[in-house]
Design a protein around this motif. Sequence first.
Motif, PDB file in Angstrom:
ATOM      1  N   TRP A 144      33.163  48.265  40.647  1.00 20.26           N
ATOM      2  CA  TRP A 144      34.182  48.404  39.607  1.00 20.26           C
ATOM      3  C   TRP A 144      35.633  48.863  40.602  1.00 20.26           C
ATOM      4  O   TRP A 144      36.590  48.540  40.134  1.00 20.26           O
ATOM      5  N   ALA A 145      35.290  49.220  41.545  1.00 24.43           N
ATOM      6  CA  ALA A 145      36.288  49.583  42.441  1.00 24.43           C
ATOM      7  C   ALA A 145      37.293  48.480  42.807  1.00 24.43           C
ATOM      8  O   ALA A 145      38.295  48.419  42.883  1.00 24.43           O
ATOM      9  N   THR A 146      36.521  47.202  43.101  1.00 24.50           N
ATOM     10  CA  THR A 146      37.172  45.946  43.494  1.00 24.50           C
ATOM     11  C   THR A 146      37.720  45.423  42.202  1.00 24.50           C
ATOM     12  O   THR A 146      38.849  44.947  42.261  1.00 24.50           O
ATOM     13  N   TYR A 147      37.423  45.668  41.099  1.00 25.75           N
ATOM     14  CA  TYR A 147      37.863  45.267  39.859  1.00 25.75           C
ATOM     15  C   TYR A 147      39.318  46.022  39.733  1.00 25.75           C
ATOM     16  O   TYR A 147      40.388  45.513  39.437  1.00 25.75           O
ATOM     17  N   ILE A 148      39.305  47.494  39.943  1.00 28.16           N
ATOM     18  CA  ILE A 148      40.492  48.028  39.904  1.00 28.16           C
ATOM     19  C   ILE A 148      41.605  47.695  40.821  1.00 28.16           C
ATOM     20  O   ILE A 148      42.633  47.592  40.516  1.00 28.16           O
ATOM     21  N   ILE A 149      41.222  47.205  42.014  1.00 25.13           N
ATOM     22  CA  ILE A 149      42.214  46.820  43.178  1.00 25.13           C
ATOM     23  C   ILE A 149      42.789  45.387  42.526  1.00 25.13           C
ATOM     24  O   ILE A 149      44.148  45.365  42.450  1.00 25.13           O
ATOM     25  N   GLU A 150      42.174  44.547  41.816  1.00 24.16           N
ATOM     26  CA  GLU A 150      42.434  43.371  41.607  1.00 24.16           C
ATOM     27  C   GLU A 150      43.382  43.658  40.135  1.00 24.16           C
ATOM     28  O   GLU A 150      44.601  42.849  40.169  1.00 24.16           O
ATOM     29  N   ALA A 151      42.975  44.477  39.398  1.00 24.35           N
ATOM     30  CA  ALA A 151      43.826  44.665  38.093  1.00 24.35           C
ATOM     31  C   ALA A 151      45.186  45.509  38.534  1.00 24.35           C
ATOM     32  O   ALA A 151      46.325  45.077  37.955  1.00 24.35           O
ATOM     33  N   THR A 152      45.214  46.517  39.456  1.00 28.61           N
ATOM     34  CA  THR A 152      46.301  46.933  40.004  1.00 28.61           C
ATOM     35  C   THR A 152      47.393  45.993  40.508  1.00 28.61           C
ATOM     36  O   THR A 152      48.454  45.844  40.560  1.00 28.61           O
ATOM     37  N   LYS A 153      46.737  45.263  41.377  1.00 29.62           N
ATOM     38  CA  LYS A 153      47.523  44.184  42.098  1.00 29.62           C
ATOM     39  C   LYS A 153      48.057  43.266  41.274  1.00 29.62           C
ATOM     40  O   LYS A 153      49.401  42.869  41.002  1.00 29.62           O
ATOM     41  N   LYS A 154      47.408  42.851  40.047  1.00 29.50           N
ATOM     42  CA  LYS A 154      48.054  42.114  38.958  1.00 29.50           C
ATOM     43  C   LYS A 154      49.021  42.727  38.339  1.00 29.50           C
ATOM     44  O   LYS A 154      50.163  41.929  37.843  1.00 29.50           O
ATOM     45  N   MET A 155      49.157  44.133  38.437  1.00 26.71           N
ATOM     46  CA  MET A 155      50.265  44.941  37.709  1.00 26.71           C
ATOM     47  C   MET A 155      51.244  45.088  38.377  1.00 26.71           C
ATOM     48  O   MET A 155      52.333  45.835  38.104  1.00 26.71           O
ATOM     49  N   GLY A 156      51.050  44.672  39.860  1.00 35.57           N
ATOM     50  CA  GLY A 156      52.441  44.872  40.728  1.00 35.57           C
ATOM     51  C   GLY A 156      52.216  46.183  41.351  1.00 35.57           C
ATOM     52  O   GLY A 156      53.240  46.619  42.015  1.00 35.57           O
ATOM     53  N   GLN A 157      51.036  46.856  41.228  1.00 30.44           N
ATOM     54  CA  GLN A 157      50.930  48.229  42.026  1.00 30.44           C
ATOM     55  C   GLN A 157      49.832  48.097  43.214  1.00 30.44           C
ATOM     56  O   GLN A 157      49.273  47.086  43.117  1.00 30.44           O
ATOM     57  N   SER A 158      49.923  48.854  43.954  1.00 30.58           N
ATOM     58  CA  SER A 158      48.730  48.775  45.065  1.00 30.58           C
ATOM     59  C   SER A 158      47.970  50.127  45.014  1.00 30.58           C
ATOM     60  O   SER A 158      48.701  51.165  45.508  1.00 30.58           O
ATOM     61  N   VAL A 159      47.033  50.026  45.216  1.00 27.86           N
ATOM     62  CA  VAL A 159      46.099  51.242  45.480  1.00 27.86           C
ATOM     63  C   VAL A 159      45.485  51.270  46.667  1.00 27.86           C
ATOM     64  O   VAL A 159      44.829  52.202  46.939  1.00 27.86           O
TER      65      VAL A 159
END
Length: 241
Positions: A126-141
Amino acid sequence: MADVTHEIWKKLFCGDLAVCPKKSGADRVLEVGTGTGIWAIEYAEKHEGAQVIGVDMSAVQPQWVPPNCSFEVDDAEEEWAWKSKFDFIFARSMIRSKHDWECLQDDLFPVCSDDGTVDGSNLLKWATYIIEATKKMGQSVTVAPQFKQMMEDAGFKGVVEVQHKWPTNHWPRDERYKEVGRWSCVVASEGLEGLSLALFKVLGWTVPETLTFLPEVGKDLRNVRIHGYWRVYTVYGQKPA
Ligand SMILES: C[S@@+](CC[C@H](N)C(=O)[O-])C[C@H]1O[C@@H](n2cnc3c(N)ncnc32)[C@H](O)[C@@H]1O
């Protein structure tokens, strides 16, 4: 939930509102991205001699506040209009807000464990998907480990990074971390669906797909045999006069 998160931070900071020398004794204090204003209000209550301003783009702060605390609605990334200087500027949990970072404190995804119990779990997926999604949105967590270097590059002096482990539930033996974990599990469980529905659609997941996956993540989040934690970063430094 923001106010529960505030209590978690205080617990990590052994009851203090910050870890830097200005955690007490500042005269003019600015909190950037103040949210409900709970931090600013508490700083003002504890330090009656300080003038505390909280700024946020949203006017969600209460109207009844200590006389030495006030709130302003503004975009802190625009040019600042304040005439007098501040001797303490604080910001917390702004990691998904914008692309430019200064003196910030925040979490690092993904979740980790020292004994490997998080490996292969749905929580880690789940955490890995969150990173992937935020990267796609141009954000970085995952930017928090860079905060120290960013502040040094920006000219701050005496920059200090403090790391804490934020357990995923009450698995630790230590009472302080047990309590932090208990509350962090509540916060994460509450936010799980909203956050995941908003982000997983960026990865092409349908709502039913996301809703089928989340109960498995919730189980891992509550599982005391998984010794997971989020590493959280607090960074402070001094701007040269
Ligand atoms: C996750 S909340 C954290 C609130 C508070 N700092 C806390 O720890 O409880 C992030 C807050 O930052 C505010 N924010 C984000 N970008 C901002 C900006 N450029 N200027 C002012 N406020 C901002 C949002 O409106 C939101 O209230």
